[in-house]
Design an enzyme around this catalytic site. Structure first.
Site, PDB file in Angstrom:
ATOM      1  N   ASN A 222       0.527   3.204   4.623  1.00  0.00           N
ATOM      2  CA  ASN A 222       1.054   4.319   3.826  1.00  0.00           C
ATOM      3  C   ASN A 222      -0.103   5.138   3.264  1.00  0.00           C
ATOM      4  O   ASN A 222      -1.264   4.818   3.491  1.00  0.00           O
ATOM      5  CB  ASN A 222       1.975   3.777   2.720  1.00  0.00           C
ATOM      6  CG  ASN A 222       1.244   2.833   1.806  1.00  0.00           C
ATOM      7  OD1 ASN A 222       0.327   3.221   1.103  1.00  0.00           O
ATOM      8  ND2 ASN A 222       1.637   1.548   1.845  1.00  0.00           N
ATOM      9  N   LYS A 301      -3.091  -4.328  23.488  1.00  0.00           N
ATOM     10  CA  LYS A 301      -2.585  -2.991  23.180  1.00  0.00           C
ATOM     11  C   LYS A 301      -1.296  -2.745  23.966  1.00  0.00           C
ATOM     12  O   LYS A 301      -1.237  -2.996  25.185  1.00  0.00           O
ATOM     13  CB  LYS A 301      -3.650  -1.952  23.558  1.00  0.00           C
ATOM     14  CG  LYS A 301      -3.275  -0.565  23.142  1.00  0.00           C
ATOM     15  CD  LYS A 301      -4.354   0.434  23.516  1.00  0.00           C
ATOM     16  CE  LYS A 301      -3.801   1.832  23.312  1.00  0.00           C
ATOM     17  NZ  LYS A 301      -4.517   2.829  24.051  1.00  0.00           N
ATOM     18  N   LYS A 353      12.612  -7.604 -10.892  1.00  0.00           N
ATOM     19  CA  LYS A 353      11.379  -8.374 -10.701  1.00  0.00           C
ATOM     20  C   LYS A 353      10.988  -9.139 -11.960  1.00  0.00           C
ATOM     21  O   LYS A 353       9.996  -9.871 -11.956  1.00  0.00           O
ATOM     22  CB  LYS A 353      10.245  -7.446 -10.264  1.00  0.00           C
ATOM     23  CG  LYS A 353      10.543  -6.702  -8.960  1.00  0.00           C
ATOM     24  CD  LYS A 353       9.309  -6.112  -8.303  1.00  0.00           C
ATOM     25  CE  LYS A 353       9.730  -5.280  -7.094  1.00  0.00           C
ATOM     26  NZ  LYS A 353       8.728  -5.188  -6.065  1.00  0.00           N
TER      27      LYS A 353
END
Ligand code: C5P
Length: 413
Positions: A222, A301, A353
């Site tokens: 990200n 790959k 959490k």
């Protein structure tokens, strides 16, 4: 040497606000950098009293420093402006810090041996505050055994040595002995003056993105830069904590005083956190952890075909939730990056959490940027810290965490 300034921490950017510093300048060519240092300090709200040795006046004029500091500059013991002729006592009284930049080999030698034959050496001895020195000299002078002996003695005496750096020297040589740049010395002073709100505590921080390999060349990651997590690590160090930073891939310089563990995948991050969690007093999960990873990483790959390619993703462990569920968990702080319904989603995450403090920010604002706006959600409610550089927010957040952590400790004990 741990020094706790008397002033209380404010959540403003001018953290050195209303501090008083004596800046000593000794006779080296790096004296010109002291002018910029005065400018940076004054801009940050610090009251700077400049004291120069006779040799320093050969490199830069007192008038320059007077104009920049907006205060009289002192150069000798017998200054008639000080009514009782005790400039050395007058100047060190009420001073938060004495910084000598540049500090020549001669000045370091004097200091290491307790000599006091001019105003600067005398007030350096007649002080009650910490002393920081930034050596500046030619590389042979720096490498000289006597200089090294003096520097080691000063460090033992509790004097803080800033630098020197290596690089081009005024004498045309290249090597160790250059004075740090004014901005670096300013940053060191700024760090040094932070209240030691987390002295004696162990802080464990995760930062940056994670990278979940698909094959040897590709992966899922990200846009997290790690800037916020690293800024928090620096702020915690400045607050006197011992910091362990578990970092995903980033391009930022690591804070040298932190213990850093570099990881790539979420599972690696989890392993590193598990190793350190029991010793942590505070855990701050800033990392943008990948929620999923590919079930089977290909060893080779993956070749292109004309057919669809399906990758099966499986959930990653939730590191923060795991730490928070430990039998004796550290004080846990989570981060929630949301693209909508910021407070609602962040609060739900906090409850799910089971962490006492959740820091919420808009993903589109926060990721990769140098500044941010954050909202703090805890049992006392919701408050927003307005947009500011991440370095400033990190200090504000650390001060807030220190406050919650100490009341939590009191509650538990
Ligand atoms: O659930 P979400 O990923 O939005 O929660 C964000 C918070 O949880 C952050 O503090 C992040 O570091 C932490 N987290 C974690 N492990 C995961 C996912 C998130 O520690 N697998």
């Amino acid at each position: 040497m741990v020094y706790t300034p008397t002033l209380c921490f404010s959540c403003e950017s001018g953290v050195t606000d209303s501090k008083r510093i004596v800046l000593g300048i000794t006779g080296g060519i790096a004296a010109y950098k002291a002018a910029e240092l005065v400018r940076l300090l004054v801009k940050d709200g610090v009251e700077v009293r400049v004291v120069m040795t006779q040799a320093a006046c050969g490199f830069i004029t007192p008038a320059t420093l007077q104009a920049l500091s907006n205060k009289p500059v002192f150069t000798d013991m017998w200054d008639a402006r000080v009514s009782d002729n005790m400039a050395h006592i007058e100047l060190s009284r009420g001073t938060d810090l004495i910084v000598v930049a540049p500090a020549t080999a001669d000045f370091l030698a004097k200091l290491a041996n307790g000599l006091a034959d001019d105003l600067l050496s005398t007030l350096s001895i007649a002080r009650e505050c910490p002393l920081l020195v930034a050596p500046a000299m030619n590389r042979q002078m720096w490498d000289n055994k006597a200089t090294q002996r003096n520097v080691a003695q000063l460090a033992r005496d509790g004097v803080v040595i800033l630098g020197p750096a290596s690089g081009d020297q005024a004498c045309g040589e290249v090597g160790m002995g250059r004075m740090l740049e004014a901005q670096q010395i300013f940053n060191e002073i700024n760090s040094f003056l932070q209240p030691k709100l987390l002295a004696g505590s162990n802080v464990l921080i995760t930062a940056g993105p994670t990278f979940e390999a698909i094959d040897p060349v590709r992966g899922i990651t990200n846009r997290s830069s790690g800037k916020m997590g690293y800024a928090i690590a620096r702020a915690a160090l400045d607050a006197g904590a011992k910091v362990t930073l578990v970092s995903g891939p980033t391009n930022i310089d690591v804070p040298s005083a932190a213990h850093v563990e570099r990881v790539e995948s979420t599972n690696e991050m989890f392993t590193a956190v598990k190793k350190h969690a029991n010793a942590a007093d505070i855990f701050i999960g800033v990392a943008a952890v990948a929620d999923y990873r590919v079930e089977k990483t290909s060893k080779q790959k993956i070749k292109k075909t004309n057919r669809d390619l399906n990758l099966k993703l499986v959930p990653n462990p939730d590191i923060l939730a795991w730490v928070a569920a430990l039998p004796k968990p550290p004080f846990c702080v989570g981060f929630a990056a949301e693209s909508q319904k910021l407070h609602e989603y962040a609060d739900a995450k906090r409850r799910r959490k089971k962490v006492p403090l959740m820091v919420a920010n808009l993903a589109q604002d926060a990721i990769g940027a140098d500044d941010n706006e954050i909202t703090l959600l805890d049992d006392s409610g919701i408050q927003t810290l307005p947009r500011a550089p991440k370095t400033v927010l990190a200090r504000q957040l650390v001060a807030y965490i220190a406050k919650l952590y100490s009341s939590d400790k009191t509650r538990i004990s």
